[in-house]
Design an enzyme around this catalytic site. Sequence first.
Site, PDB file in Angstrom:
ATOM      1  N   SER A  12      -1.646 -16.355   1.139  1.00 20.22           N
ATOM      2  CA  SER A  12      -1.849 -16.244   2.579  1.00 20.22           C
ATOM      3  C   SER A  12      -3.271 -15.777   2.914  1.00 20.22           C
ATOM      4  O   SER A  12      -3.756 -16.027   4.011  1.00 20.22           O
ATOM      5  CB  SER A  12      -0.864 -15.232   3.164  1.00 20.22           C
ATOM      6  OG  SER A  12      -1.080 -13.966   2.558  1.00 20.22           O
ATOM      7  N   TYR A  43       2.245 -13.560   5.420  1.00 15.19           N
ATOM      8  CA  TYR A  43       3.426 -14.367   5.137  1.00 15.19           C
ATOM      9  C   TYR A  43       4.690 -13.495   5.097  1.00 15.19           C
ATOM     10  O   TYR A  43       5.794 -13.990   5.322  1.00 15.19           O
ATOM     11  CB  TYR A  43       3.290 -15.034   3.752  1.00 15.19           C
ATOM     12  CG  TYR A  43       2.567 -16.370   3.727  1.00 15.19           C
ATOM     13  CD1 TYR A  43       1.880 -16.861   4.828  1.00 15.19           C
ATOM     14  CD2 TYR A  43       2.578 -17.143   2.569  1.00 15.19           C
ATOM     15  CE1 TYR A  43       1.222 -18.084   4.773  1.00 15.19           C
ATOM     16  CE2 TYR A  43       1.927 -18.366   2.515  1.00 15.19           C
ATOM     17  CZ  TYR A  43       1.252 -18.837   3.615  1.00 15.19           C
ATOM     18  OH  TYR A  43       0.619 -20.044   3.558  1.00 15.19           O
ATOM     19  N   GLY A  44       4.494 -12.226   4.760  1.00 11.10           N
ATOM     20  CA  GLY A  44       5.629 -11.354   4.450  1.00 11.10           C
ATOM     21  C   GLY A  44       6.685 -11.237   5.530  1.00 11.10           C
ATOM     22  O   GLY A  44       7.856 -11.006   5.238  1.00 11.10           O
ATOM     23  N   ASN A  75       3.532 -13.816  -3.911  1.00 13.85           N
ATOM     24  CA  ASN A  75       4.936 -13.533  -4.237  1.00 13.85           C
ATOM     25  C   ASN A  75       5.877 -14.032  -3.150  1.00 13.85           C
ATOM     26  O   ASN A  75       6.979 -14.489  -3.442  1.00 13.85           O
ATOM     27  CB  ASN A  75       5.141 -12.031  -4.425  1.00 13.85           C
ATOM     28  CG  ASN A  75       4.605 -11.543  -5.749  1.00 13.85           C
ATOM     29  OD1 ASN A  75       5.334 -11.429  -6.717  1.00 13.85           O
ATOM     30  ND2 ASN A  75       3.307 -11.297  -5.807  1.00 13.85           N
ATOM     31  N   THR A  76       5.447 -13.920  -1.900  1.00 10.83           N
ATOM     32  CA  THR A  76       6.318 -14.325  -0.797  1.00 10.83           C
ATOM     33  C   THR A  76       6.584 -15.837  -0.877  1.00 10.83           C
ATOM     34  O   THR A  76       7.740 -16.282  -0.804  1.00 10.83           O
ATOM     35  CB  THR A  76       5.680 -13.960   0.558  1.00 10.83           C
ATOM     36  OG1 THR A  76       5.189 -12.624   0.490  1.00 10.83           O
ATOM     37  CG2 THR A  76       6.664 -14.094   1.690  1.00 10.83           C
ATOM     38  N   CYS A 187       3.247  -8.153  -4.975  1.00  9.50           N
ATOM     39  CA  CYS A 187       2.450  -8.791  -3.922  1.00  9.50           C
ATOM     40  C   CYS A 187       1.055  -8.874  -4.497  1.00  9.50           C
ATOM     41  O   CYS A 187       0.546  -7.886  -5.047  1.00  9.50           O
ATOM     42  CB  CYS A 187       2.455  -7.950  -2.648  1.00  9.50           C
ATOM     43  SG  CYS A 187       1.305  -8.580  -1.388  1.00  9.50           S
ATOM     44  N   THR A 188       0.448 -10.053  -4.404  1.00  7.08           N
ATOM     45  CA  THR A 188      -0.842 -10.231  -5.073  1.00  7.08           C
ATOM     46  C   THR A 188      -1.978  -9.503  -4.354  1.00  7.08           C
ATOM     47  O   THR A 188      -3.088  -9.436  -4.876  1.00  7.08           O
ATOM     48  CB  THR A 188      -1.167 -11.731  -5.223  1.00  7.08           C
ATOM     49  OG1 THR A 188      -1.061 -12.351  -3.932  1.00  7.08           O
ATOM     50  CG2 THR A 188      -0.212 -12.397  -6.188  1.00  7.08           C
ATOM     51  N   HIS A 189      -1.711  -8.958  -3.181  1.00  7.19           N
ATOM     52  CA  HIS A 189      -2.719  -8.096  -2.541  1.00  7.19           C
ATOM     53  C   HIS A 189      -2.796  -6.721  -3.223  1.00  7.19           C
ATOM     54  O   HIS A 189      -3.817  -6.050  -3.152  1.00  7.19           O
ATOM     55  CB  HIS A 189      -2.372  -7.858  -1.061  1.00  7.19           C
ATOM     56  CG  HIS A 189      -2.765  -8.986  -0.137  1.00  7.19           C
ATOM     57  ND1 HIS A 189      -2.091 -10.176  -0.102  1.00  7.19           N
ATOM     58  CD2 HIS A 189      -3.758  -9.075   0.798  1.00  7.19           C
ATOM     59  CE1 HIS A 189      -2.647 -10.962   0.816  1.00  7.19           C
ATOM     60  NE2 HIS A 189      -3.662 -10.319   1.366  1.00  7.19           N
TER      61      HIS A 189
HETATM   62  N1  DGL Z   1      -0.170 -11.823  -1.206  1.00  2.43           N
HETATM   63  C1  DGL Z   1       1.083 -12.183  -0.723  1.00  2.43           C
HETATM   64  C2  DGL Z   1       2.252 -11.900  -1.596  1.00  2.43           C
HETATM   65  O1  DGL Z   1       2.061 -11.815  -2.808  1.00  2.43           O
HETATM   66  C3  DGL Z   1       1.309 -12.333   0.742  1.00  2.43           C
HETATM   67  C4  DGL Z   1       1.250 -11.113   1.575  1.00  2.43           C
HETATM   68  C5  DGL Z   1       1.466 -11.494   3.035  1.00  2.43           C
HETATM   69  O2  DGL Z   1       0.801 -12.415   3.500  1.00  2.43           O
HETATM   70  O3  DGL Z   1       2.313 -10.855   3.675  1.00  2.43           O
HETATM   71  O4  DGL Z   1       3.360 -11.774  -1.154  1.00  2.43           O
END
Ligand code: DGL
Length: 269
Positions: A12, A43-44, A75-76, A187-189
């Site tokens: 995202s 995206y979450g 991940n989402t 979550c990749t963030h």
């Molecule tokens: N980096 C994302 C994940 O791994 C998305 C986070 C988001 O956009 O809410 O879920």
Amino acid sequence: MKKSAPIGIFDSGIGGLTVAGAITRALPNEHTIYFGDTAHMPYGDKSPELIKRYSVQIADFLVSKGCKAIVIACNTASSLAYKEVVEHVGELIPVINVIEPVAEFVTQHYSDKKIGVIGTKGTIGSGIYPKKIKKLNKNANVTSLATPLLAPMIEEGFYNNNISRTIINSYLSKKNIVDADVVILACTHYPLIKKEIIQFYGKRAEVVDSSDVVAAYLEKALRENNLLSTAKTLGKHEFYVSDFTESFEKSTKAFFGEKIDLNEVYLGK
Ligand code: DGL
């Protein structure tokens, strides 16, 4: 499909750059094309239907750019749209999600530990981590917690400061995560706040993120499909966003250097 074709990676926003960075370190000769869906971030909190629609559109875009594989570095989207992306483009190219490699990794390394998972509402609500981990080890002890403020906070550049520490500490103090032995950053963030999470737990818990594990998994998949690059020169990296943001540009430069090639592209509604 040519071995010299690029690898498509999407998220995202900036989160997937943590995965893209690990891929570039592990496979320096591969070209990559990164798509950050900044127009639709986060995206979450979105419905599964929307995440599926966005993910399939992005997969089409990456295929149209000639990618030889797709890494869903989110991940989402991996939780909610992996199946749809595979149905859509899986006959053409391999599709890798970020969940299976991590579920396998923690099962191999921490089978008798109390595993805690933190991620977006979409990821945690899908129940995919407990499901995948328990499929590999039916006695696994897995609890999870949605931490929805973290991804938008990180996307805005709020980390390593007092505000981020307060929010992180407040989430991690919650009952079903505070006493975990292993914490999965689902979550990749979150690798961007890994230091702060390690500071919270000290030596009490191991903190696992997906970047290096996914890069190793991708390498294996490319080798098995006879798609690993044989180039002797360093790969090139292109970046696309659905909405240009300064924080995205800043983070991309921090990961890939000042001279990045960042483009805005509209993929439809
Ligand atoms: N980096 C994302 C994940 O791994 C998305 C986070 C988001 O956009 O809410 O879920």
